[in-house]
Design a protein around this motif. Structure first.
Motif, PDB file in Angstrom:
ATOM      1  N   GLN A 153       0.826  -1.208   0.000  1.00 21.94           N
ATOM      2  CA  GLN A 153       0.000   0.000   0.000  1.00 21.94           C
ATOM      3  C   GLN A 153       0.861   1.259   0.000  1.00 21.94           C
ATOM      4  O   GLN A 153       0.502   2.279  -0.595  1.00 21.94           O
ATOM      5  CB  GLN A 153      -0.936  -0.009   1.209  1.00 21.94           C
ATOM      6  N   LEU A 154       2.005   1.194   0.638  1.00 29.90           N
ATOM      7  CA  LEU A 154       2.920   2.333   0.660  1.00 29.90           C
ATOM      8  C   LEU A 154       3.443   2.613  -0.756  1.00 29.90           C
ATOM      9  O   LEU A 154       3.507   3.770  -1.192  1.00 29.90           O
ATOM     10  CB  LEU A 154       4.080   2.035   1.603  1.00 29.90           C
ATOM     11  N   PHE A 155       3.796   1.559  -1.452  1.00 34.90           N
ATOM     12  CA  PHE A 155       4.262   1.727  -2.833  1.00 34.90           C
ATOM     13  C   PHE A 155       3.140   2.250  -3.729  1.00 34.90           C
ATOM     14  O   PHE A 155       3.375   3.064  -4.630  1.00 34.90           O
ATOM     15  CB  PHE A 155       4.799   0.394  -3.370  1.00 34.90           C
ATOM     16  N   LYS A 156       1.939   1.785  -3.457  1.00 28.43           N
ATOM     17  CA  LYS A 156       0.789   2.248  -4.238  1.00 28.43           C
ATOM     18  C   LYS A 156       0.581   3.747  -4.048  1.00 28.43           C
ATOM     19  O   LYS A 156       0.343   4.491  -5.010  1.00 28.43           O
ATOM     20  CB  LYS A 156      -0.464   1.470  -3.825  1.00 28.43           C
ATOM     21  N   LYS A 157       0.690   4.201  -2.797  1.00 19.15           N
ATOM     22  CA  LYS A 157       0.548   5.625  -2.510  1.00 19.15           C
ATOM     23  C   LYS A 157       1.667   6.439  -3.152  1.00 19.15           C
ATOM     24  O   LYS A 157       1.478   7.600  -3.537  1.00 19.15           O
ATOM     25  CB  LYS A 157       0.556   5.864  -1.004  1.00 19.15           C
ATOM     26  N   ALA A 158       2.845   5.827  -3.268  1.00 24.94           N
ATOM     27  CA  ALA A 158       3.983   6.518  -3.871  1.00 24.94           C
ATOM     28  C   ALA A 158       3.925   6.480  -5.394  1.00 24.94           C
ATOM     29  O   ALA A 158       4.764   7.086  -6.062  1.00 24.94           O
ATOM     30  CB  ALA A 158       5.288   5.887  -3.384  1.00 24.94           C
ATOM     31  N   GLY A 159       2.921   5.756  -5.937  1.00 25.52           N
ATOM     32  CA  GLY A 159       2.792   5.648  -7.390  1.00 25.52           C
ATOM     33  C   GLY A 159       3.858   4.771  -8.011  1.00 25.52           C
ATOM     34  O   GLY A 159       4.236   4.953  -9.177  1.00 25.52           O
ATOM     35  N   LEU A 160       4.365   3.792  -7.230  1.00 29.06           N
ATOM     36  CA  LEU A 160       5.433   2.920  -7.704  1.00 29.06           C
ATOM     37  C   LEU A 160       4.977   1.467  -7.725  1.00 29.06           C
ATOM     38  O   LEU A 160       4.084   1.073  -6.979  1.00 29.06           O
ATOM     39  CB  LEU A 160       6.658   3.046  -6.790  1.00 29.06           C
ATOM     40  N   ASN A 161       5.617   0.679  -8.578  1.00 23.96           N
ATOM     41  CA  ASN A 161       5.337  -0.750  -8.674  1.00 23.96           C
ATOM     42  C   ASN A 161       6.409  -1.499  -7.902  1.00 23.96           C
ATOM     43  O   ASN A 161       7.592  -1.435  -8.252  1.00 23.96           O
ATOM     44  CB  ASN A 161       5.320  -1.198 -10.142  1.00 23.96           C
ATOM     45  N   LEU A 162       6.008  -2.190  -6.875  1.00 29.17           N
ATOM     46  CA  LEU A 162       6.965  -2.877  -6.002  1.00 29.17           C
ATOM     47  C   LEU A 162       7.824  -3.873  -6.767  1.00 29.17           C
ATOM     48  O   LEU A 162       9.011  -4.051  -6.464  1.00 29.17           O
ATOM     49  CB  LEU A 162       6.218  -3.588  -4.870  1.00 29.17           C
ATOM     50  N   SER A 163       7.271  -4.508  -7.768  1.00 28.69           N
ATOM     51  CA  SER A 163       7.987  -5.575  -8.463  1.00 28.69           C
ATOM     52  C   SER A 163       8.943  -5.070  -9.534  1.00 28.69           C
ATOM     53  O   SER A 163       9.783  -5.824 -10.011  1.00 28.69           O
ATOM     54  CB  SER A 163       6.988  -6.553  -9.093  1.00 28.69           C
ATOM     55  N   SER A 164       8.818  -3.806  -9.922  1.00 29.12           N
ATOM     56  CA  SER A 164       9.648  -3.343 -11.041  1.00 29.12           C
ATOM     57  C   SER A 164      10.407  -2.047 -10.778  1.00 29.12           C
ATOM     58  O   SER A 164      11.128  -1.574 -11.635  1.00 29.12           O
ATOM     59  CB  SER A 164       8.763  -3.144 -12.287  1.00 29.12           C
ATOM     60  N   VAL A 165      10.248  -1.470  -9.586  1.00 29.60           N
ATOM     61  CA  VAL A 165      10.919  -0.206  -9.315  1.00 29.60           C
ATOM     62  C   VAL A 165      12.441  -0.388  -9.308  1.00 29.60           C
ATOM     63  O   VAL A 165      12.963  -1.411  -8.862  1.00 29.60           O
ATOM     64  CB  VAL A 165      10.440   0.377  -7.962  1.00 29.60           C
ATOM     65  N   ASN A 166      13.146   0.602  -9.855  1.00 30.60           N
ATOM     66  CA  ASN A 166      14.607   0.554  -9.923  1.00 30.60           C
ATOM     67  C   ASN A 166      15.181   1.357  -8.763  1.00 30.60           C
ATOM     68  O   ASN A 166      15.118   2.579  -8.756  1.00 30.60           O
ATOM     69  CB  ASN A 166      15.086   1.127 -11.261  1.00 30.60           C
ATOM     70  N   PHE A 167      15.721   0.642  -7.789  1.00 28.98           N
ATOM     71  CA  PHE A 167      16.225   1.307  -6.594  1.00 28.98           C
ATOM     72  C   PHE A 167      17.675   1.708  -6.777  1.00 28.98           C
ATOM     73  O   PHE A 167      18.459   1.039  -7.444  1.00 28.98           O
ATOM     74  CB  PHE A 167      16.125   0.385  -5.376  1.00 28.98           C
ATOM     75  N   GLY A 168      18.039   2.780  -6.091  1.00 26.90           N
ATOM     76  CA  GLY A 168      19.444   3.168  -6.021  1.00 26.90           C
ATOM     77  C   GLY A 168      20.053   2.626  -4.747  1.00 26.90           C
ATOM     78  O   GLY A 168      19.502   1.749  -4.086  1.00 26.90           O
ATOM     79  N   ALA A 169      21.193   3.204  -4.378  1.00 23.20           N
ATOM     80  CA  ALA A 169      21.860   2.756  -3.159  1.00 23.20           C
ATOM     81  C   ALA A 169      21.172   3.353  -1.935  1.00 23.20           C
ATOM     82  O   ALA A 169      20.460   4.347  -2.028  1.00 23.20           O
ATOM     83  CB  ALA A 169      23.325   3.182  -3.193  1.00 23.20           C
TER      84      ALA A 169
END
Length: 548
Positions: free
Chosen positions: A430-446
């Motif tokens: 739900q946090l990712f949903k609120k952030a407008g991001l897809n948990l399975s495909s987001v590209n994270f940095g360090a």
């Protein structure tokens, strides 16, 4: 993660050592009392030795300190970052031999023949069978995840007095209730609604004549056994349990004579008063055991010996039987039989399941009318569902008795451990949903735990990340020690750490948002993988009060 740290420390110390996890992670992630073991030979205080050893380390992965004779190792954020990225890239394969940094997991884990449940096909599975069923299935899932080749089997006891009694029970019920005859039941017989169902199905298939001819009771028994097996398979499927192989006791009877011949060749078989014995007392049994009665009929042990001879002939590295605690005395005799057949009985391991007690609103759970004198597995599945059933039955060591109240597992709040763990996973989604991001495909940095993040918050974030990355070693430990409850405990603890951190810190809109989202993604992945290995699908959405 632990293996990488261990091997690096070993290269400096030059020998094996004990690596522990301190309870207080503010001190260290790992520690060793190695210096204490050198104190006598070096004639120095452990604290001095630890200080000297600490000075030898220059690691890119951890910082080293000496405290009260202990060597403490605190993992660096860069190392945790690398492990986190590998965990996220692995996804559902996190902790497998293909993705784990743990060198122990990368070795060939061999093969395992796992036999569990094996309840008599004379009635539906009851609550006494569930603990072994869920434990066995979870153990098999974890073993496969760790790279073990696993075969699971259900041994169908479809021969002997219990099967004869099933046919008699069906016939007597039908004669009394369908044919209005006066019948006399034996002291022991099978009862319950399933007997009624089988009898009515037999009437449709065979007609009334099948109940009037006692010589056809065997036919009724075979018919009833097949129906019971269908019921058992359905109950197991409803709990997410699939047995790969179903072995019939009766099918092994042709191998009885060769098995008896092998016993005689062993020199540990003899006749007394017309019966044939094996000298099982030589291998820890209370007394020698009969394998063939005076009248020539084989005992249950003889049939079991044939079955185990067949299993060992398949060449697995290890064999595990999961039995009820009341079978404790049977272990030395079956191991003796395996030994006398020429196999290494130490490759056979028997895991015993202690008793289960159920409550409902604090009172003993009522027996099922459908079973006659037991609490059925299907009853509990209907009450609390598969997820709660599976979790509660691996929530404690199999060596201790288990008691739980079914009403507590229906609650949608933090008192229900299944809900509590799932809620952590759902919160991340739900946090990712609120952030407008897809948990399975987001590209994270360090990870960059600075900005608004204080030193204390950074430490707590690092500790949460460390905990979420422990899954591979938790799985290895749970499998090697046959302690599946350790995975359940770990998931509860991880979820508790997550909820606390989530409630105390702002994520969305903070300068550390991306770093914290990556941290939470690791937590969610670990929960998803861990629950999956317990046969539970992690939830992405939930609606209820946690009571936090």
């Amino acid at each position: 993660m632990k293996s990488v740290v261990y091997e690096e420390i070993r290269a400096v110390l030059g020998t094996d050592f004990v690596l522990e996890k301190p309870r207080d992670k503010s001190l260290a992630h790992y520690a060793t009392p190695f210096a204490f073991g050198l104190a006598k030979s070096l004639k120095k205080a452990p604290a001095l030795i630890a200080n000297e050893l600490a000075a030898k380390f220059k690691s890119p992965n951890f910082d080293v300190s000496a405290v009260n004779g202990y060597l403490n190792f605190r993992l660096k954020t860069t190392f945790l970052e690398r492990c986190a990225s590998e965990a996220l890239n692995a996804g559902e394969n996190f902790g497998t031999t293909k993705t784990s940094q743990n060198s122990n997991l990368s070795k060939d884990k061999g093969s395992l023949f796992l036999e569990y449940i094996s309840a008599n096909p004379t009635g539906p599975l009851h609550i006494g069978h569930v603990r072994g069923a869920v434990f066995g299935d979870s153990l098999a899932r974890i073993a496969k995840h760790l790279g073990v080749r696993v075969k699971t089997e259900y041994y169908i006891n479809d021969a002997g007095n219990q099967i004869d009694l099933l046919g008699t029970s069906i016939s007597l019920w039908a004669r009394e209730n369908l044919l209005s005859q006066t019948v006399e039941y034996p002291e022991k017989y099978y009862r319950g609604e399933y007997i009624e169902f089988i009898a009515k199905a037999a009437l449709d298939k065979f007609g009334e004549a099948v109940f009037l001819d006692e010589t056809r009771n065997g036919e009724l028994a075979e018919f009833g056994k097949d129906i019971v097996l269908d019921i058992i398979k359905k109950d197991l499927k409803d709990a997410g349990i699939t047995i790969e192989s179903w072995a019939s006791e009766r099918s092994f009877y042709p191998a009885l004579a060769p098995t008896l011949a092998r016993f005689e060749e062993s020199g540990e078989c003899y006749k007394k008063d017309g019966a044939t014995y094996i000298a099982s007392s030589k291998l820890g049994d209370d007394s020698d055991r009969i394998i063939v009665r005076e009248d020539g009929r084989p005992t249950y042990l003889a049939g079991d010996a044939v079955y185990h001879g067949d299993k060992f002939a398949q060449g697995f590295d290890r064999y595990i039987n999961i039995w009820g605690a009341d079978h404790h005395g049977y272990i030395p005799r079956i191991k003796a039989a395996v030994h006398f057949l020429g196999y290494d009985e130490e490759r056979l391991e028997v895991i015993l399941m202690q008793m289960v007690s159920l409550l409902k609103d604090g009172k003993p759970y009522k027996m099922s009318k459908r079973a006659g004198n037991a609490i059925l597995m299907s009853d509990i599945l209907g009450e609390i569902g598969s997820d709660a059933l599976r979790f509660v039955f691996v929530s404690k060591s199999n060596n201790t008795s288990l008691e739980f109240d079914v009403e507590s597992l229906k609650k949608q709040d933090s008192s229900n451990p299944v809900f509590y763990i799932n809620y952590a996973h759902a919160r991340v989604h739900q946090l990712f949903k609120k952030a407008g991001l897809n948990l399975s495909s987001v590209n994270f940095g360090a990870f960059e735990f600075d900005g608004e993040m204080s030193g204390e918050m950074s430490t707590e974030a690092g500790n949460l990340l460390f905990e979420a990355l422990l899954l591979p070693e938790v799985l290895e430990d749970a499998f090697e020690k046959r302690e599946i409850h350790k995975l359940a405990d770990y998931l509860k603890n991880l979820s508790g750490m997550f909820h606390k951190f989530y409630n105390e810190n702002r994520v969305l809109g903070s300068q550390n948002e991306r770093a914290l989202l990556k941290l939470f993604a690791v937590v969610a992945n670990t929960i998803r993988v861990g629950l999956g290995l317990l046969g539970i699908e992690a939830k992405s959405e939930m609606n209820a009060s946690t009571g936090e």
